[in-house]
Motif scaffolding. Structure first.
Motif, mmCIF file in Angstrom:
data_model
loop_
_atom_site.group_PDB
_atom_site.id
_atom_site.type_symbol
_atom_site.label_atom_id
_atom_site.label_comp_id
_atom_site.label_asym_id
_atom_site.label_seq_id
_atom_site.Cartn_x
_atom_site.Cartn_y
_atom_site.Cartn_z
ATOM 1 N N VAL A 1 45.822 14.094 24.538
ATOM 2 C CA VAL A 1 45.398 13.474 25.796
ATOM 3 C C VAL A 1 45.921 14.360 26.921
ATOM 4 N N VAL A 2 45.005 15.028 27.631
ATOM 5 C CA VAL A 2 45.400 16.007 28.641
ATOM 6 C C VAL A 2 44.724 15.676 29.970
ATOM 7 N N GLY A 3 45.212 16.298 31.034
ATOM 8 C CA GLY A 3 44.648 16.083 32.362
ATOM 9 C C GLY A 3 45.700 16.354 33.413
ATOM 10 N N ARG A 4 45.288 16.290 34.659
ATOM 11 C CA ARG A 4 46.241 16.513 35.741
ATOM 12 C C ARG A 4 47.194 15.321 35.851
ATOM 13 N N PRO A 5 48.275 15.454 36.599
ATOM 14 C CA PRO A 5 49.222 14.347 36.724
ATOM 15 C C PRO A 5 48.598 13.090 37.319
ATOM 16 N N ASN A 6 49.103 11.940 36.871
ATOM 17 C CA ASN A 6 48.764 10.635 37.445
ATOM 18 C C ASN A 6 47.318 10.189 37.255
ATOM 19 N N VAL A 7 46.676 10.645 36.173
ATOM 20 C CA VAL A 7 45.333 10.134 35.882
ATOM 21 C C VAL A 7 45.376 9.001 34.862
ATOM 22 N N GLY A 8 46.576 8.675 34.351
ATOM 23 C CA GLY A 8 46.697 7.540 33.436
ATOM 24 C C GLY A 8 46.814 7.908 31.977
ATOM 25 N N LYS A 9 47.280 9.115 31.680
ATOM 26 C CA LYS A 9 47.370 9.546 30.278
ATOM 27 C C LYS A 9 48.365 8.686 29.492
ATOM 28 N N SER A 10 49.534 8.451 30.061
ATOM 29 C CA SER A 10 50.554 7.671 29.349
ATOM 30 C C SER A 10 50.148 6.211 29.218
ATOM 31 N N THR A 11 49.522 5.663 30.250
ATOM 32 C CA THR A 11 49.012 4.292 30.176
ATOM 33 C C THR A 11 47.971 4.179 29.075
ATOM 34 N N LEU A 12 47.137 5.206 28.931
ATOM 35 C CA LEU A 12 46.126 5.216 27.875
ATOM 36 C C LEU A 12 46.778 5.235 26.499
ATOM 37 N N LEU A 13 47.793 6.078 26.314
ATOM 38 C CA LEU A 13 48.485 6.106 25.016
ATOM 39 C C LEU A 13 49.070 4.729 24.690
ATOM 40 N N ASN A 14 49.726 4.107 25.664
ATOM 41 C CA ASN A 14 50.314 2.792 25.424
ATOM 42 C C ASN A 14 49.254 1.758 25.052
ATOM 43 N N ARG A 15 48.115 1.819 25.722
ATOM 44 C CA ARG A 15 47.037 0.868 25.431
ATOM 45 C C ARG A 15 46.463 1.107 24.040
ATOM 46 N N LEU A 16 46.306 2.355 23.657
ATOM 47 C CA LEU A 16 45.787 2.656 22.323
ATOM 48 C C LEU A 16 46.734 2.156 21.234
ATOM 49 N N VAL A 17 48.028 2.375 21.439
ATOM 50 C CA VAL A 17 49.027 1.988 20.436
ATOM 51 C C VAL A 17 49.254 0.476 20.436
ATOM 52 N N GLY A 18 49.091 -0.159 21.612
ATOM 53 C CA GLY A 18 49.366 -1.575 21.728
ATOM 54 C C GLY A 18 50.828 -1.882 21.951
ATOM 55 N N GLN A 19 51.580 -0.883 22.399
ATOM 56 C CA GLN A 19 53.024 -1.016 22.624
ATOM 57 C C GLN A 19 53.425 0.001 23.675
ATOM 58 N N LYS A 20 54.365 -0.374 24.541
ATOM 59 C CA LYS A 20 54.831 0.572 25.540
ATOM 60 C C LYS A 20 55.758 1.589 24.896
ATOM 61 N N LEU A 21 55.268 2.804 24.753
ATOM 62 C CA LEU A 21 56.051 3.918 24.218
ATOM 63 C C LEU A 21 56.260 4.983 25.286
ATOM 64 N N ALA A 22 55.182 5.329 25.976
ATOM 65 C CA ALA A 22 55.252 6.361 27.009
ATOM 66 C C ALA A 22 55.595 5.708 28.343
ATOM 67 N N ILE A 23 56.517 6.311 29.090
ATOM 68 C CA ILE A 23 56.909 5.743 30.367
ATOM 69 C C ILE A 23 55.867 6.084 31.423
ATOM 70 N N THR A 24 55.783 5.229 32.442
ATOM 71 C CA THR A 24 54.778 5.407 33.480
ATOM 72 C C THR A 24 55.396 5.166 34.851
ATOM 73 N N SER A 25 54.876 5.871 35.842
ATOM 74 C CA SER A 25 55.195 5.609 37.238
ATOM 75 C C SER A 25 54.171 6.359 38.066
ATOM 76 N N GLU A 26 54.203 6.155 39.378
ATOM 77 C CA GLU A 26 53.269 6.843 40.259
ATOM 78 C C GLU A 26 53.759 8.233 40.644
#
Length: 307
Positions: free
Chosen positions: A23-48
C-alpha cells in the motif's frame, strides 16, 4: 469503474492464493487507516501529521480463498532533509519493489502533482498495479471522479481502479477481493487468527508514538521517536518502560509539559489503547531523553529499529 480481468481463473474450484500487497502513496492519503480496516484491528498508527508511518508493517488478512499480506509503508518524502527522510523513502520504495501486488492510494478530492510524480516513480514492471481512490466520503459528487480518474488510469497503466472509504469501510472488502484475484497461487503463510508479523514490543512503541504525534499538535518535534527499554509479560500484566527521544533540550520540555502534564496524558491514552490491543492490564512508564543528532545518523536509526 473497476475493469474486470481474469487472473488465472478456471472452470475448477478456485485455488488458494497468498502474497504480498504493498500500500503506497504520498503522506496522509489514508494508507494506515486502510491497513487497519482490511485487518479489522488497529495495528498501524494514524494521525494527521506527516511521517506518522515510519516503519514497514505487515497486516495479515485471511479470506476464505486467499491470504493478503498487506504492507503498510511510509509516505514518500519529497525532500530528503536528513538520514531519517532518506531511510523512510528507501523503506517505501522497497515495500513497492518486494510486493506481488502494488496498490497506489490517492484521494477522491483529486489527483495532485505529488501523486503524478510518485506514481511515475513507483509503477511496477510486470506486476499488478491497482489504484485505490480513498476518502470517497469526503466528496459531494462521486461523478466528479470521472473527470480525472480515466485519464490517470490510462496515463499510469493501472490494471484496476477501486473507489473506497477506509474511514467508513465502503468497498474495502471489494478492494480485498480485487487484490486476491491478482495474487499468486500459494498456501497461506500464517495461521488464520494471526494479524501481523510484528511483535507486541514493536506495537507498544508505535502506540506511544501515535499519542505523541496526536497530543502535541503543532508543537510536535518531528525529530522524536520512541524506544521500548523493557517489555515484560507477567501473567495478566504487561510491564512496559519506554523512552521518548528528542533531539534538543528545548524539545524535552515540550513533551513533558508543565508539571509533567503532557507526558502523563500521553502515557494514560497509550495505556488505554495497549490494554485494548493486548486484552490485558498494562503498566506503562515513560521517560524523555535527549539524543542530539539521532535523526541524521544512520547507525542510530538502525539501533532504534529503522530499516
Amino acid at each position: 469503474m473497476t475493469e474486470e480481468r481474469a487472473a488465472g481463473e478456471s472452470q475448477d474450484a478456485p485455488k488458494f492464493r497468498c502474497g504480498t500487497v504493498a500500500v503506497v502513496g504520498r503522506p496522509n492519503v489514508g494508507k494506515s487507516t486502510l491497513l487497519n480496516r482490511l485487518v479489522g484491528q488497529k495495528l498501524a498508527i494514524t494521525s494527521e501529521k506527516a511521517q506518522t508511518t515510519r516503519h514497514r508493517l505487515t497486516g495479515i488478512v485471511t479470506l476464505a480463498h486467499a491470504q493478503l499480506l498487506v504492507l503498510d509503508s511510509p509516505g514518500v518524502q519529497t525532500r530528503e532533509r536528513n538520514a531519517l527522510n532518506r531511510v523512510l523513502n528507501r523503506t517505501a520504495r522497497q515495500v513497492a519493489d518486494d510486493a506481488d501486488v502494488v496498490v497506489f492510494v490517492a484521494e477522491a478530492r483529486g489527483w495532485r502533482d505529488a501523486d503524478e510524480r510518485l506514481a511515475a516513480a513507483l509503477r511496477p514492471r510486470g506486476r499488478p498495479w491497482l489504484l485505490a481512490i480513498n476518502k470517497l466520503d469526503a466528496i459531494k459528487r462521486r461523478e466528479a471522479l470521472y473527470e480525472w480518474v480515466p485519464r490517470v488510469q490510462a496515463a499510469h497503466g493501472f490494471d484496476e481502479v477501486v473507489p473506497i472509504s477506509a474511514q467508513t469501510g465502503f468497498q474495502v472488502d471489494v478492494l480485498a477481493e480485487v487484490c486476491a484475484r491478482w495474487l499468486p497461487e500459494a498456501p497461506p503463510a500464517y495461521a488464520a487468527d494471526e494479524l501481523t508479523d510484528r511483535s507486541e514490543r514493536f506495537l507498544a512503541g508505535e502506540i506511544v508514538r501515535e499519542k505523541l504525534f496526536r497530543l502535541l499538535g503543532d508543537e510536535l518535534p518531528y525529530e522524536s521517536t520512541v524506544v521500548i527499554e523493557s517489555f515484560e509479560h507477567d501473567r495478566g500484566l504487561r510491564r512496559i518502560h519506554a523512552s521518548v527521544l528528542v533531539a534538543r533540550d528545548s524539545q524535552k520540555g515540550i513533551v513533558l509539559g508543565r508539571g509533567g502534564e503532557r507526558i502523563k496524558r500521553i502515557s494514560m491514552e497509550a495505556r488505554a489503547d495497549l490494554e485494548s490491543l493486548f486484552d490485558s492490564r498494562v503498566y506503562l512508564e515513560l521517560f524523555v531523553k535527549v539524543r542530539s543528532g539521532w535523526a541524521d545518523n544512520e547507525q542510530s536509526l538502525r539501533a532504534y529499529g529503522y530499516e
